[in-house]
Design a protein around this motif. Structure first.
Motif, PDB file in Angstrom:
ATOM      1  N   PRO A 106      64.445  28.223  25.751  1.00 59.22           N
ATOM      2  CA  PRO A 106      63.684  29.393  25.322  1.00 59.22           C
ATOM      3  C   PRO A 106      62.409  29.562  26.137  1.00 59.22           C
ATOM      4  O   PRO A 106      61.718  28.584  26.436  1.00 59.22           O
ATOM      5  CB  PRO A 106      63.363  29.085  23.855  1.00 59.22           C
ATOM      6  CG  PRO A 106      63.389  27.594  23.769  1.00 59.22           C
ATOM      7  CD  PRO A 106      64.451  27.152  24.732  1.00 59.22           C
ATOM      8  N   ARG A 107      62.127  30.803  26.483  1.00 55.36           N
ATOM      9  CA  ARG A 107      60.873  31.136  27.161  1.00 55.36           C
ATOM     10  C   ARG A 107      60.169  32.204  26.326  1.00 55.36           C
ATOM     11  O   ARG A 107      60.645  33.325  26.209  1.00 55.36           O
ATOM     12  CB  ARG A 107      61.146  31.615  28.585  1.00 55.36           C
ATOM     13  CG  ARG A 107      61.534  30.451  29.490  1.00 55.36           C
ATOM     14  CD  ARG A 107      61.946  30.856  30.878  1.00 55.36           C
ATOM     15  NE  ARG A 107      61.923  29.713  31.791  1.00 55.36           N
ATOM     16  CZ  ARG A 107      62.868  28.773  31.844  1.00 55.36           C
ATOM     17  NH1 ARG A 107      63.913  28.850  31.058  1.00 55.36           N
ATOM     18  NH2 ARG A 107      62.763  27.760  32.688  1.00 55.36           N
ATOM     19  N   TYR A 108      59.032  31.801  25.769  1.00 55.66           N
ATOM     20  CA  TYR A 108      58.313  32.672  24.849  1.00 55.66           C
ATOM     21  C   TYR A 108      57.413  33.619  25.629  1.00 55.66           C
ATOM     22  O   TYR A 108      56.662  33.201  26.505  1.00 55.66           O
ATOM     23  CB  TYR A 108      57.511  31.834  23.854  1.00 55.66           C
ATOM     24  CG  TYR A 108      58.397  30.954  23.004  1.00 55.66           C
ATOM     25  CD1 TYR A 108      58.966  31.439  21.834  1.00 55.66           C
ATOM     26  CD2 TYR A 108      58.683  29.650  23.395  1.00 55.66           C
ATOM     27  CE1 TYR A 108      59.803  30.643  21.060  1.00 55.66           C
ATOM     28  CE2 TYR A 108      59.522  28.843  22.621  1.00 55.66           C
ATOM     29  CZ  TYR A 108      60.075  29.346  21.456  1.00 55.66           C
ATOM     30  OH  TYR A 108      60.901  28.567  20.699  1.00 55.66           O
ATOM     31  N   VAL A 109      57.503  34.901  25.288  1.00 50.75           N
ATOM     32  CA  VAL A 109      56.754  35.918  26.035  1.00 50.75           C
ATOM     33  C   VAL A 109      55.489  36.314  25.280  1.00 50.75           C
ATOM     34  O   VAL A 109      54.370  36.036  25.711  1.00 50.75           O
ATOM     35  CB  VAL A 109      57.628  37.154  26.296  1.00 50.75           C
ATOM     36  CG1 VAL A 109      56.845  38.186  27.134  1.00 50.75           C
ATOM     37  CG2 VAL A 109      58.913  36.763  27.016  1.00 50.75           C
ATOM     38  N   VAL A 128      58.045  44.087  26.135  1.00 51.49           N
ATOM     39  CA  VAL A 128      57.268  42.975  26.684  1.00 51.49           C
ATOM     40  C   VAL A 128      57.475  42.776  28.182  1.00 51.49           C
ATOM     41  O   VAL A 128      57.083  41.746  28.731  1.00 51.49           O
ATOM     42  CB  VAL A 128      57.600  41.658  25.949  1.00 51.49           C
ATOM     43  CG1 VAL A 128      57.194  41.737  24.491  1.00 51.49           C
ATOM     44  CG2 VAL A 128      59.075  41.308  26.087  1.00 51.49           C
ATOM     45  N   ALA A 129      58.087  43.744  28.862  1.00 52.39           N
ATOM     46  CA  ALA A 129      58.343  43.586  30.295  1.00 52.39           C
ATOM     47  C   ALA A 129      57.056  43.358  31.070  1.00 52.39           C
ATOM     48  O   ALA A 129      57.041  42.671  32.097  1.00 52.39           O
ATOM     49  CB  ALA A 129      59.087  44.800  30.843  1.00 52.39           C
ATOM     50  N   SER A 130      55.948  43.920  30.578  1.00 49.04           N
ATOM     51  CA  SER A 130      54.669  43.781  31.284  1.00 49.04           C
ATOM     52  C   SER A 130      53.967  42.479  30.955  1.00 49.04           C
ATOM     53  O   SER A 130      52.932  42.163  31.546  1.00 49.04           O
ATOM     54  CB  SER A 130      53.753  44.958  30.929  1.00 49.04           C
ATOM     55  OG  SER A 130      53.443  44.956  29.554  1.00 49.04           O
ATOM     56  N   CYS A 131      54.493  41.715  30.009  1.00 50.81           N
ATOM     57  CA  CYS A 131      53.803  40.511  29.539  1.00 50.81           C
ATOM     58  C   CYS A 131      54.258  39.239  30.235  1.00 50.81           C
ATOM     59  O   CYS A 131      53.762  38.157  29.922  1.00 50.81           O
ATOM     60  CB  CYS A 131      54.000  40.355  28.038  1.00 50.81           C
ATOM     61  SG  CYS A 131      53.258  41.673  27.060  1.00 50.81           S
ATOM     62  N   VAL A 132      55.198  39.347  31.147  1.00 53.64           N
ATOM     63  CA  VAL A 132      55.679  38.163  31.853  1.00 53.64           C
ATOM     64  C   VAL A 132      55.636  38.455  33.350  1.00 53.64           C
ATOM     65  O   VAL A 132      55.977  39.546  33.796  1.00 53.64           O
ATOM     66  CB  VAL A 132      57.109  37.788  31.396  1.00 53.64           C
ATOM     67  CG1 VAL A 132      58.087  38.930  31.605  1.00 53.64           C
ATOM     68  CG2 VAL A 132      57.597  36.530  32.067  1.00 53.64           C
ATOM     69  N   SER A 133      55.166  37.496  34.128  1.00 54.73           N
ATOM     70  CA  SER A 133      54.981  37.714  35.563  1.00 54.73           C
ATOM     71  C   SER A 133      56.300  37.586  36.315  1.00 54.73           C
ATOM     72  O   SER A 133      57.244  36.933  35.862  1.00 54.73           O
ATOM     73  CB  SER A 133      53.980  36.710  36.125  1.00 54.73           C
ATOM     74  OG  SER A 133      54.547  35.405  36.152  1.00 54.73           O
ATOM     75  N   ASP A 134      56.336  38.204  37.502  1.00 50.17           N
ATOM     76  CA  ASP A 134      57.519  38.097  38.349  1.00 50.17           C
ATOM     77  C   ASP A 134      57.788  36.647  38.726  1.00 50.17           C
ATOM     78  O   ASP A 134      58.943  36.207  38.779  1.00 50.17           O
ATOM     79  CB  ASP A 134      57.330  38.927  39.625  1.00 50.17           C
ATOM     80  CG  ASP A 134      57.384  40.427  39.362  1.00 50.17           C
ATOM     81  OD1 ASP A 134      57.505  40.818  38.182  1.00 50.17           O
ATOM     82  OD2 ASP A 134      57.297  41.200  40.330  1.00 50.17           O
ATOM     83  N   ALA A 181      62.567  45.087  28.583  1.00 48.89           N
ATOM     84  CA  ALA A 181      61.921  46.384  28.361  1.00 48.89           C
ATOM     85  C   ALA A 181      62.133  46.946  26.952  1.00 48.89           C
ATOM     86  O   ALA A 181      61.174  47.435  26.331  1.00 48.89           O
ATOM     87  CB  ALA A 181      62.378  47.379  29.422  1.00 48.89           C
ATOM     88  N   PRO A 182      63.349  46.926  26.398  1.00 44.26           N
ATOM     89  CA  PRO A 182      63.513  47.502  25.051  1.00 44.26           C
ATOM     90  C   PRO A 182      62.695  46.798  23.978  1.00 44.26           C
ATOM     91  O   PRO A 182      62.444  47.372  22.913  1.00 44.26           O
ATOM     92  CB  PRO A 182      65.019  47.322  24.782  1.00 44.26           C
ATOM     93  CG  PRO A 182      65.649  47.224  26.138  1.00 44.26           C
ATOM     94  CD  PRO A 182      64.645  46.511  26.977  1.00 44.26           C
ATOM     95  N   PHE A 183      62.260  45.567  24.252  1.00 40.96           N
ATOM     96  CA  PHE A 183      61.439  44.829  23.298  1.00 40.96           C
ATOM     97  C   PHE A 183      59.948  45.065  23.551  1.00 40.96           C
ATOM     98  O   PHE A 183      59.106  44.529  22.825  1.00 40.96           O
ATOM     99  CB  PHE A 183      61.751  43.332  23.384  1.00 40.96           C
ATOM    100  CG  PHE A 183      63.134  42.982  22.923  1.00 40.96           C
ATOM    101  CD1 PHE A 183      63.361  42.551  21.629  1.00 40.96           C
ATOM    102  CD2 PHE A 183      64.217  43.100  23.785  1.00 40.96           C
ATOM    103  CE1 PHE A 183      64.638  42.234  21.194  1.00 40.96           C
ATOM    104  CE2 PHE A 183      65.508  42.779  23.357  1.00 40.96           C
ATOM    105  CZ  PHE A 183      65.715  42.358  22.065  1.00 40.96           C
ATOM    106  N   VAL A 187      66.166  41.150  34.813  1.00 40.86           N
ATOM    107  CA  VAL A 187      65.614  40.459  33.651  1.00 40.86           C
ATOM    108  C   VAL A 187      64.597  41.352  32.948  1.00 40.86           C
ATOM    109  O   VAL A 187      64.570  41.451  31.719  1.00 40.86           O
ATOM    110  CB  VAL A 187      64.984  39.116  34.059  1.00 40.86           C
ATOM    111  CG1 VAL A 187      64.317  38.452  32.854  1.00 40.86           C
ATOM    112  CG2 VAL A 187      66.034  38.188  34.663  1.00 40.86           C
ATOM    113  N   LYS A 188      63.754  42.037  33.716  1.00 37.77           N
ATOM    114  CA  LYS A 188      62.758  42.923  33.104  1.00 37.77           C
ATOM    115  C   LYS A 188      63.431  44.085  32.364  1.00 37.77           C
ATOM    116  O   LYS A 188      62.915  44.549  31.334  1.00 37.77           O
ATOM    117  CB  LYS A 188      61.801  43.449  34.172  1.00 37.77           C
ATOM    118  CG  LYS A 188      60.768  42.427  34.599  1.00 37.77           C
ATOM    119  CD  LYS A 188      59.579  43.063  35.282  1.00 37.77           C
ATOM    120  CE  LYS A 188      58.433  42.066  35.429  1.00 37.77           C
ATOM    121  NZ  LYS A 188      57.227  42.682  35.999  1.00 37.77           N
ATOM    122  N   ALA A 189      64.576  44.540  32.875  1.00 28.93           N
ATOM    123  CA  ALA A 189      65.300  45.606  32.186  1.00 28.93           C
ATOM    124  C   ALA A 189      65.787  45.137  30.811  1.00 28.93           C
ATOM    125  O   ALA A 189      65.860  45.919  29.867  1.00 28.93           O
ATOM    126  CB  ALA A 189      66.480  46.071  33.034  1.00 28.93           C
TER     127      ALA A 189
END
Length: 245
Positions: free
Chosen positions: A152-155, A132-138, A128-130, A123-125
Motif C-alpha cells: 500500500p502507498r498512502y496518498v 488525489v492525482a496532484s498529491c503524489v509526485s511523479d 484522478a477520480p479520487f 497511474v495518475k489517471a
C-alpha cells in the motif's frame, strides 16, 4: 497458468472439497494436505476461488489459474454468497481504494504476464477520480512502478467541502497532520477577490496574504490560514466532510 479474464458465474460451492490434480488426476481429500483448503467456490471449468494450505504462496504464480485466498477470508466470503452470482475477473495492476477515514491508498502489482505496461500518466489517471492525482509526485509514482510489489502507498485523505451548507466541486486534502484547501474555488464561492503571485508563492485577498502551493493547476493553502485570508473557518464533521462558514 493465468486466470481467464472476463465475467464468470459461481456454478458450485463445496465445504471440505477434494482436490484433483488437473495434470495427473491424483486426488487429495480435505485436510491439512489439501492444496485448496476447506472451501471451494467454482466459477466454471477447472477454475475456482479457494483456500490454500500454503498461505505464503498467495500472490505468486503457482496455481493452475485458480484464485487462492487465506482460509479465514475464503470462509467469510463463502458465508456471504450463493450460486449464480457473477464474478468479474480483471487484469488490473493499479488498484486505488478509499479507506473508512477517507485516506486514498494505491497498490501497484507486478505485470507477470506482460499485459499492462505502466507509466506515470496511467497511474495518475487511476488516481484522478479520487481527487488525489496532484498529491503524489511523479518520482514517487516511478518508484512505485519500479517496485511493483503490491504494497500500500498512502496518498492523502480527501474531504468534500461544504461552504454555508452548500457542497463545492473542489475537495480538501489531509496530509502530514495538515488540511489543505483549494483557495481559488473557495474565494469564488465566498465572493472574495484573490490574486496569485507566482514570484512570492502567495495568495492575496482584501483581508491579507498567505503562502500557497501550486499542485496540478490547483492552488492550495493550509486550512490554518483560511480565517486570516478568507475570513472562513472550518472543521471535519462526523462524516469526514469539511464544513466551512
Amino acid at each position: 497458468s493465468p486466470t481467464p479474464t472476463g465475467r464468470r458465474t459461481v456454478v458450485d460451492m463445496e465445504i471440505n472439497p477434494t482436490w484433483i490434480d488437473p495434470d495427473s488426476g491424483t486426488s487429495i481429500p480435505s485436510g491439512p494436505d489439501c492444496p485448496i483448503g476447506y472451501r471451494w467456490i467454482g466459477i466454471g471449468g477447472n477454475y475456482g476461488i479457494h483456500g490454500t494450505n500454503v498461505p505464503s504462496a498467495i500472490g505468486t504464480y503457482a496455481s493452475h489459474g485458480c484464485v487462492r485466498m487465506n482460509e479465514a477470508d475464503v470462509e467469510d466470503l463463502y458465508a456471504h454468497i450463493v450460486k449464480g452470482i457473477p464474478v468479474d475477473i480483471l487484469y488490473e495492476r493499479v488498484v486505488v481504494q478509499q479507506e473508512a477515514d477517507h485516506t486514498v491508498v494505491y497498490y501497484i502489482y507486478p505485470d507477470g504476464y506482460g499485459k499492462e505496461p505502466l507509466d506515470v500518466s496511467k497511474v495518475k489517471a487511476k488516481l484522478a477520480p479520487f481527487g488525489v492525482a496532484s498529491c503524489v509526485s511523479d518520482d514517487d509514482i516511478k518508484q512505485a512502478i519500479e517496485a511493483s510489489d503490491g504494497n500500500p502507498r498512502y496518498v492523502a485523505k480527501v474531504y468534500d467541502i461544504y461552504l454555508g451548507g452548500k457542497k463545492l466541486d473542489a475537495r480538501a486534502f489531509g496530509k502530514d497532520g495538515h488540511i489543505y484547501l483549494p483557495v481559488m474555488p473557495l474565494a469564488r464561492a465566498a465572493g472574495i477577490k484573490a490574486d496569485w503571485s507566482s514570484n512570492w508563492n502567495q495568495i492575496r485577498t482584501p483581508y491579507g496574504s498567505a503562502k500557497a502551493v501550486l499542485k496540478n493547476r490547483s492552488l492550495l493553502i493550509d486550512a490554518a490560514d483560511a480565517p486570516a485570508l478568507l475570513h472562513l473557518t472550518g472543521s471535519l464533521d462526523e462524516n469526514y466532510n469539511y464544513q466551512m462558514k
